[in-house]
Design a protein around this motif. Structure first.
Motif, short mmCIF file in Angstrom:
data_model
loop_
_atom_site.label_atom_id
_atom_site.label_comp_id
_atom_site.label_asym_id
_atom_site.label_seq_id
_atom_site.Cartn_x
_atom_site.Cartn_y
_atom_site.Cartn_z
N SER A 109 42.51 77.76 51.24
CA SER A 109 41.98 78.56 52.20
C SER A 109 40.74 78.09 52.52
O SER A 109 40.02 77.54 51.93
N ALA A 110 40.05 78.72 53.56
CA ALA A 110 38.71 78.45 54.16
C ALA A 110 37.94 78.95 53.04
O ALA A 110 36.79 78.41 52.80
N LYS A 111 37.91 80.16 52.38
CA LYS A 111 36.94 80.47 51.25
C LYS A 111 36.98 79.63 50.17
O LYS A 111 35.95 79.33 49.62
N LEU A 171 37.69 76.40 50.41
CA LEU A 171 37.04 75.17 50.62
C LEU A 171 35.60 75.50 50.52
O LEU A 171 34.77 74.47 50.32
N LYS A 172 34.97 76.51 51.05
CA LYS A 172 33.59 76.92 50.89
C LYS A 172 32.99 76.83 49.65
O LYS A 172 31.85 76.36 49.13
N SER A 173 33.68 77.39 48.77
CA SER A 173 33.44 77.68 47.22
C SER A 173 33.24 76.21 46.61
O SER A 173 32.87 75.61 45.66
N ASN A 192 32.86 73.37 48.11
CA ASN A 192 31.56 72.78 48.86
C ASN A 192 30.29 73.26 48.08
O ASN A 192 29.36 72.31 48.00
N LYS A 193 30.41 74.48 47.69
CA LYS A 193 29.10 74.92 46.98
C LYS A 193 28.96 74.59 45.32
O LYS A 193 28.04 74.06 44.98
N LYS A 194 30.31 74.77 44.76
CA LYS A 194 30.25 74.39 43.33
C LYS A 194 30.81 73.10 42.83
O LYS A 194 30.29 72.55 41.69
#
Length: 78
Positions: free
Chosen positions: A52-54, A56-58, A60-62
């Motif tokens: 999911s998009a969420k 994918l963001k996590s 990229n962050k972690k």
């Protein structure tokens, strides 16, 4: 193939379409999924995940390794 995120476990939700005359019909809220390839340097291999998009963001962050380890700890990923 089901519409479920392989990292977070998010899946489609159901609700109602409500018209001006307040007639209710069932509808579904799908998850914002995309198929993506990730390279895992520890295992020296590529994996393809439906995320999911969420998620994918996590990632990229972690980082992919930390997110996969978290998902395995929660029991979402085998």
């Amino acid at each position: 193939m089901s519409k479920v995120c392989e990292i977070t476990g998010k899946r489609a939700m159901f609700g109602n379409n409500v018209s001006f005359s307040v007639n209710k019909t069932r509808r579904r809220f799908n998850v914002n999924l995309s198929k993506k390839r990730f390279y895992i340097p520890e295992e020296d291999r590529w994996v393809t995940l439906k995320v999911s998009a969420k998620a994918l963001k996590s990632i990229n962050k972690k980082g992919i390794s930390a997110v996969l380890k978290e998902a395995k700890g929660k029991g979402i990923l085998r």
